[in-house]
Design a protein around this motif. Structure first.
Motif, PDB file in Angstrom:
ATOM      1  N   GLU A 123       0.721  -1.181  -0.012  1.00 27.04           N
ATOM      2  CA  GLU A 123      -0.004  -0.085   0.116  1.00 27.04           C
ATOM      3  C   GLU A 123       1.087   1.380   0.058  1.00 27.04           C
ATOM      4  OE1 GLU A 123      -3.783  -1.616   2.521  1.00 27.04           O
ATOM      5  OE2 GLU A 123      -2.313  -0.202   3.369  1.00 27.04           O
ATOM      6  N   PHE A 124       0.138   2.340  -0.279  1.00 28.07           N
ATOM      7  CA  PHE A 124       0.977   3.655  -0.121  1.00 28.07           C
ATOM      8  C   PHE A 124      -0.167   4.746   0.119  1.00 28.07           C
ATOM      9  CE2 PHE A 124      -0.848   4.212  -4.129  1.00 28.07           C
ATOM     10  CZ  PHE A 124      -1.119   5.273  -4.424  1.00 28.07           C
ATOM     11  N   GLU A 125       0.173   5.683   0.734  1.00 26.11           N
ATOM     12  CA  GLU A 125      -0.705   6.928   1.050  1.00 26.11           C
ATOM     13  C   GLU A 125      -0.035   8.244   0.516  1.00 26.11           C
ATOM     14  OE1 GLU A 125      -3.410   7.225   2.482  1.00 26.11           O
ATOM     15  OE2 GLU A 125      -3.950   5.565   3.999  1.00 26.11           O
ATOM     16  N   GLU A 126      -1.005   9.185   0.400  1.00 28.96           N
ATOM     17  CA  GLU A 126      -0.379  10.425  -0.011  1.00 28.96           C
ATOM     18  C   GLU A 126      -0.838  11.798   1.140  1.00 28.96           C
ATOM     19  OE1 GLU A 126      -0.276   9.904  -4.848  1.00 28.96           O
ATOM     20  OE2 GLU A 126      -2.275  10.801  -3.735  1.00 28.96           O
ATOM     21  N   PHE A 127       0.159  12.784   1.465  1.00 30.13           N
ATOM     22  CA  PHE A 127      -0.263  13.469   2.386  1.00 30.13           C
ATOM     23  C   PHE A 127      -0.036  14.895   1.530  1.00 30.13           C
ATOM     24  CE2 PHE A 127       1.186   9.726   4.333  1.00 30.13           C
ATOM     25  CZ  PHE A 127       0.061   9.350   5.520  1.00 30.13           C
ATOM     26  N   GLN A 128      -0.777  15.771   1.715  1.00 27.61           N
ATOM     27  CA  GLN A 128      -0.763  17.146   1.048  1.00 27.61           C
ATOM     28  C   GLN A 128      -0.767  18.273   2.045  1.00 27.61           C
ATOM     29  OE1 GLN A 128      -4.363  17.452  -1.492  1.00 27.61           O
ATOM     30  NE2 GLN A 128      -3.130  16.646  -3.248  1.00 27.61           N
ATOM     31  N   ILE A 129       0.091  19.108   1.400  1.00 30.43           N
ATOM     32  CA  ILE A 129       0.265  20.616   2.195  1.00 30.43           C
ATOM     33  C   ILE A 129       0.228  21.560   1.234  1.00 30.43           C
ATOM     34  CG2 ILE A 129       1.547  19.438   4.194  1.00 30.43           C
ATOM     35  CD1 ILE A 129       4.181  20.839   2.813  1.00 30.43           C
ATOM     36  N   SER A 130      -0.120  22.837   1.538  1.00 32.06           N
ATOM     37  CA  SER A 130      -0.189  24.185   0.796  1.00 32.06           C
ATOM     38  C   SER A 130       0.728  24.891   1.549  1.00 32.06           C
ATOM     39  CB  SER A 130      -1.562  24.628   0.833  1.00 32.06           C
ATOM     40  OG  SER A 130      -1.367  25.900   0.066  1.00 32.06           O
ATOM     41  N   ILE A 131       1.864  25.380   0.536  1.00 28.11           N
ATOM     42  CA  ILE A 131       3.038  26.261   1.123  1.00 28.11           C
ATOM     43  C   ILE A 131       3.147  27.415   0.393  1.00 28.11           C
ATOM     44  CG2 ILE A 131       4.103  24.307   2.491  1.00 28.11           C
ATOM     45  CD1 ILE A 131       6.000  24.140   0.155  1.00 28.11           C
ATOM     46  N   GLY A 132       3.957  28.392   1.131  1.00 28.02           N
ATOM     47  CA  GLY A 132       4.430  29.743   0.189  1.00 28.02           C
ATOM     48  C   GLY A 132       5.129  30.730   1.256  1.00 28.02           C
ATOM     49  N   ARG A 133       5.611  31.786   0.601  1.00 30.00           N
ATOM     50  CA  ARG A 133       5.868  31.715  -0.650  1.00 30.00           C
ATOM     51  C   ARG A 133       7.314  31.057  -0.963  1.00 30.00           C
ATOM     52  NH1 ARG A 133       3.958  36.077  -4.088  1.00 30.00           N
ATOM     53  NH2 ARG A 133       2.548  37.497  -2.796  1.00 30.00           N
ATOM     54  N   LEU A 134       7.504  30.420  -2.156  1.00 30.66           N
ATOM     55  CA  LEU A 134       8.768  29.530  -2.250  1.00 30.66           C
ATOM     56  C   LEU A 134       9.773  30.400  -2.312  1.00 30.66           C
ATOM     57  CD1 LEU A 134       7.266  26.973  -4.659  1.00 30.66           C
ATOM     58  CD2 LEU A 134       7.510  26.537  -2.286  1.00 30.66           C
ATOM     59  N   PRO A 135      10.954  30.040  -1.844  1.00 25.33           N
ATOM     60  CA  PRO A 135      12.146  30.897  -1.912  1.00 25.33           C
ATOM     61  C   PRO A 135      12.663  31.275  -3.211  1.00 25.33           C
ATOM     62  CG  PRO A 135      12.757  28.820  -1.071  1.00 25.33           C
ATOM     63  CD  PRO A 135      11.217  28.681  -1.100  1.00 25.33           C
ATOM     64  N   THR A 136      13.759  32.085  -3.499  1.00 24.16           N
ATOM     65  CA  THR A 136      14.252  32.320  -4.697  1.00 24.16           C
ATOM     66  C   THR A 136      15.513  31.346  -4.471  1.00 24.16           C
ATOM     67  OG1 THR A 136      13.523  34.547  -4.944  1.00 24.16           O
ATOM     68  CG2 THR A 136      15.316  33.711  -6.154  1.00 24.16           C
ATOM     69  N   ALA A 137      15.429  30.083  -5.017  1.00 25.40           N
ATOM     70  CA  ALA A 137      16.721  29.218  -4.930  1.00 25.40           C
ATOM     71  C   ALA A 137      16.431  28.144  -5.964  1.00 25.40           C
ATOM     72  CB  ALA A 137      16.493  28.448  -3.545  1.00 25.40           C
ATOM     73  N   GLU A 138      17.369  27.222  -6.089  1.00 23.26           N
ATOM     74  CA  GLU A 138      17.417  26.370  -7.094  1.00 23.26           C
ATOM     75  C   GLU A 138      16.287  24.964  -6.815  1.00 23.26           C
ATOM     76  OE1 GLU A 138      21.007  25.174  -8.443  1.00 23.26           O
ATOM     77  OE2 GLU A 138      21.709  26.813  -9.341  1.00 23.26           O
ATOM     78  N   ARG A 139      16.377  24.623  -5.426  1.00 20.41           N
ATOM     79  CA  ARG A 139      15.475  23.595  -5.099  1.00 20.41           C
ATOM     80  C   ARG A 139      15.302  23.900  -3.510  1.00 20.41           C
ATOM     81  NH1 ARG A 139      19.558  18.582  -4.758  1.00 20.41           N
ATOM     82  NH2 ARG A 139      21.196  19.244  -3.493  1.00 20.41           N
ATOM     83  N   MET A 140      14.404  22.801  -2.864  1.00 15.34           N
ATOM     84  CA  MET A 140      14.025  22.575  -1.667  1.00 15.34           C
ATOM     85  C   MET A 140      14.206  21.236  -1.402  1.00 15.34           C
ATOM     86  SD  MET A 140      11.122  25.062  -0.927  1.00 15.34           S
ATOM     87  CE  MET A 140      11.278  25.035   1.089  1.00 15.34           C
ATOM     88  N   VAL A 141      14.864  20.983  -0.112  1.00 11.81           N
ATOM     89  CA  VAL A 141      15.088  19.446   0.353  1.00 11.81           C
ATOM     90  C   VAL A 141      14.300  19.272   1.510  1.00 11.81           C
ATOM     91  CG1 VAL A 141      16.539  17.504   0.755  1.00 11.81           C
ATOM     92  CG2 VAL A 141      17.540  19.140  -0.857  1.00 11.81           C
ATOM     93  N   PHE A 142      13.214  18.490   1.314  1.00 10.97           N
ATOM     94  CA  PHE A 142      12.376  18.188   2.598  1.00 10.97           C
ATOM     95  C   PHE A 142      12.953  16.685   2.928  1.00 10.97           C
ATOM     96  CE2 PHE A 142      10.027  20.930  -0.231  1.00 10.97           C
ATOM     97  CZ  PHE A 142       9.358  21.786   0.527  1.00 10.97           C
ATOM     98  N   LYS A 143      13.366  16.699   4.284  1.00 13.34           N
ATOM     99  CA  LYS A 143      13.972  15.498   4.622  1.00 13.34           C
ATOM    100  C   LYS A 143      12.895  14.863   5.397  1.00 13.34           C
ATOM    101  CE  LYS A 143      18.775  17.051   5.459  1.00 13.34           C
ATOM    102  NZ  LYS A 143      19.924  17.028   6.456  1.00 13.34           N
ATOM    103  N   ALA A 144      12.587  13.285   5.123  1.00 12.21           N
ATOM    104  CA  ALA A 144      11.572  12.629   5.674  1.00 12.21           C
ATOM    105  C   ALA A 144      11.860  11.429   6.322  1.00 12.21           C
ATOM    106  CB  ALA A 144      10.626  12.073   4.344  1.00 12.21           C
ATOM    107  N   LEU A 145      11.155  11.224   7.510  1.00 10.98           N
ATOM    108  CA  LEU A 145      11.243  10.294   8.427  1.00 10.98           C
ATOM    109  C   LEU A 145      10.260   9.392   8.281  1.00 10.98           C
ATOM    110  CD1 LEU A 145      13.534  12.534   9.308  1.00 10.98           C
ATOM    111  CD2 LEU A 145      13.489  11.143  11.684  1.00 10.98           C
ATOM    112  N   GLN A 146      10.347   7.875   8.012  1.00  7.35           N
ATOM    113  CA  GLN A 146       9.096   6.977   8.074  1.00  7.35           C
ATOM    114  C   GLN A 146       9.358   6.119   9.102  1.00  7.35           C
ATOM    115  OE1 GLN A 146       9.027   4.872   4.191  1.00  7.35           O
ATOM    116  NE2 GLN A 146       6.969   4.169   4.525  1.00  7.35           N
ATOM    117  N   THR A 147       8.364   5.986   9.954  1.00  3.67           N
ATOM    118  CA  THR A 147       8.245   5.044  11.195  1.00  3.67           C
ATOM    119  C   THR A 147       7.338   3.860  11.171  1.00  3.67           C
ATOM    120  OG1 THR A 147       8.782   6.998  12.369  1.00  3.67           O
ATOM    121  CG2 THR A 147       7.874   4.623  13.812  1.00  3.67           C
TER     122      THR A 147
END
Length: 223
Positions: A123-147
């Motif tokens: 199985e898999f699940e999907e979790f949603q968020i709404s964010i802003g304003r995004l920074p002026t950068a090349e990318r964002m790295v979201f570190k994730a921990l799965q328990t």
């Protein structure tokens, strides 16, 4: 006879390779969708979480927002069967958003499964968020921990090295940021001046007068 034996060996070798490839588990990890967004915009992100264990259920997901790229707006879409918690942090330097100073931002989002929830095998699940304003950068790295309910914690926090052709064993979800598309530029002063050039206007007027005289001459000859 030798050709037949060679063909049989090649066929059997291909069949063995196919069986082995089917037996290997497909690579699966926490990812973010979409994988690209515009700098300075607001967007909705979906974190897709597959379960990789046959004997345990995923019961918690933690997403860490880069502290060096603070987001003034973070909204979480409720997920049936799961509760969530926002962990905030104070900023060393306030940032402005909608005319006010923001001194505290969300650092981490934690989803926890209820009694009868969780992500089971296959199985898999999907979790949603709404964010802003995004920074002026090349990318964002979201570190994730799965328990897992077995107590195991899988840390999806590794970043690929620059120029690497393969991803690390436990890659972090990465959102690529691109500049906003430019709007159609207004005509420059030079172009406007050319459009209003007096010499050009006089030339057009002379052509129109000449055409009118020619038409009058033809009409007079016909009479």
């Amino acid at each position: 006879m030798t050709r037949i034996r060679s063909r049989l060996l090649a066929t059997s070798g291909g069949a063995i390779a196919l069986v082995v490839s089917c037996a290997l588990p497909a690579a699966a990890h926490v990812t973010v969708v979409p994988q690209e967004a515009e700098q300075g915009s607001y967007t909705t992100l979906t974190f897709r979480v597959p379960n990789e264990r046959d004997d345990a259920r995923t019961v918690k997901l933690e997403i860490v927002i880069p502290q060096e790229q603070p987001l003034t707006s973070v909204r979480v879409k409720p997920h049936p069967g799961w509760s969530y918690q926002l962990e905030k942090v104070k900023l060393d330097q306030p940032v402005e958003a909608h005319g006010s100073q923001v001194t505290e931002v969300v650092r981490k989002i934690t989803w926890t499964a209820g009694a009868n929830a969780g992500i089971g095998a296959t199985e898999f699940e999907e979790f949603q968020i709404s964010i802003g304003r995004l920074p002026t950068a090349e990318r964002m790295v979201f570190k994730a921990l799965q328990t897992y309910d077995s107590g195991e914690v899988v840390r999806w926090i590794e970043e690929a090295a620059p120029g690497a052709t393969t991803e690390p064993e436990h890659p972090a979800p990465v959102l690529k940021l691109v500049p906003k598309a430019d709007e159609t530029p207004e005509p420059t002063a030079e172009v406007a001046a050319k459009d209003d050039d007096p010499a050009l206007i006089l030339s057009v007027a002379a052509l129109l007068l000449g055409a009118g005289g020619l038409a009058a001459g033809i009409s007079a000859r016909r009479r």
